[in-house]
Design a protein around this motif. Structure first.
Motif, PDB file in Angstrom:
ATOM      1  N   UNK A  73       0.824  -1.206   0.000  1.00  0.00           N
ATOM      2  CA  UNK A  73       0.000   0.000   0.000  1.00  0.00           C
ATOM      3  C   UNK A  73       0.860   1.259   0.000  1.00  0.00           C
ATOM      4  N   UNK A  74       2.005   1.184   0.627  1.00  0.00           N
ATOM      5  CA  UNK A  74       2.898   2.329   0.654  1.00  0.00           C
ATOM      6  C   UNK A  74       3.454   2.638  -0.732  1.00  0.00           C
ATOM      7  N   UNK A  75       3.939   1.611  -1.403  1.00  0.00           N
ATOM      8  CA  UNK A  75       4.553   1.860  -2.714  1.00  0.00           C
ATOM      9  C   UNK A  75       3.500   2.236  -3.748  1.00  0.00           C
ATOM     10  N   UNK A  76       2.296   1.665  -3.658  1.00  0.00           N
ATOM     11  CA  UNK A  76       1.241   2.060  -4.588  1.00  0.00           C
ATOM     12  C   UNK A  76       0.843   3.520  -4.377  1.00  0.00           C
ATOM     13  N   UNK A  77       0.728   3.918  -3.132  1.00  0.00           N
ATOM     14  CA  UNK A  77       0.393   5.309  -2.855  1.00  0.00           C
ATOM     15  C   UNK A  77       1.469   6.266  -3.326  1.00  0.00           C
ATOM     16  N   UNK A  78       2.724   5.898  -3.117  1.00  0.00           N
ATOM     17  CA  UNK A  78       3.814   6.757  -3.580  1.00  0.00           C
ATOM     18  C   UNK A  78       3.867   6.851  -5.099  1.00  0.00           C
ATOM     19  N   UNK A  79       3.613   5.731  -5.784  1.00  0.00           N
ATOM     20  CA  UNK A  79       3.582   5.768  -7.240  1.00  0.00           C
ATOM     21  C   UNK A  79       2.438   6.646  -7.745  1.00  0.00           C
TER      22      UNK A  79
END
Length: 159
Positions: A73-79
């Protein structure tokens, strides 16, 4: 910048909650550190750092592990935050938007509020880990609970 700081803070909270759960459950320094290293390695492998989530093998890596991993969820949000409002040149004539790049290359299906939904999931994960730590500590240390003292007092009075 604000979303990055919020995401970073939520990741710290979730990670701290995970560490507290493992340490509370195991209560051994060596095995806690070993377990945490293993759990973080598995979470990073399934989160999308090294491979896109849709390319992961289904039965184990995709369904239970990648949805439990907070890195996902962190990397998807950052992307989604990074590619919002950008466009990329494909050749000399055509450009694609950042949302199209996310959908086609990273297999993330963003909508208007998906990065905030990912942040909400991270905050709920932090809350669930804290509640789990509370329950583990509550049942681990039964002698200090008032219910235990009340029941012991009642049993002693019957004897």
């Amino acid at each position: 910048m604000m979303y990055f700081v919020l995401n970073f803070f939520m990741c710290l909270l979730v990670n701290e909650g995970l560490v507290l759960v493992v340490v509370t459950a195991l209560q051994d320094m060596f095995w806690s550190i070993t377990t945490l290293v293993f759990v973080h390695a598995v979470m990073m492998l399934s989160a999308g750092y090294f491979r896109i989530r849709s390319a992961l093998p289904g039965p184990v890596w995709m369904y239970p592990v990648s949805y439990i991993a907070f890195h996902t969820y962190s990397i998807q949000g950052l992307l989604e935050n990074e590619y919002d409002g950008t466009s990329f040149a494909v050749g000399q004539v055509r450009t694609i938007s950042g949302y199209q790049a996310l959908q086609n290359v990273y297999d993330v299906s963003p909508d208007e509020y998906s990065k905030w939904r990912n942040l909400l999931i991270l905050s709920l994960m932090a809350l669930v880990y804290r509640l789990l730590v509370f329950l583990l500590l509550h049942f681990r240390v039964k002698k200090n609970s008032s219910l235990y003292r009340f029941l012991c007092c009642k049993l002693k009075m019957k004897d």
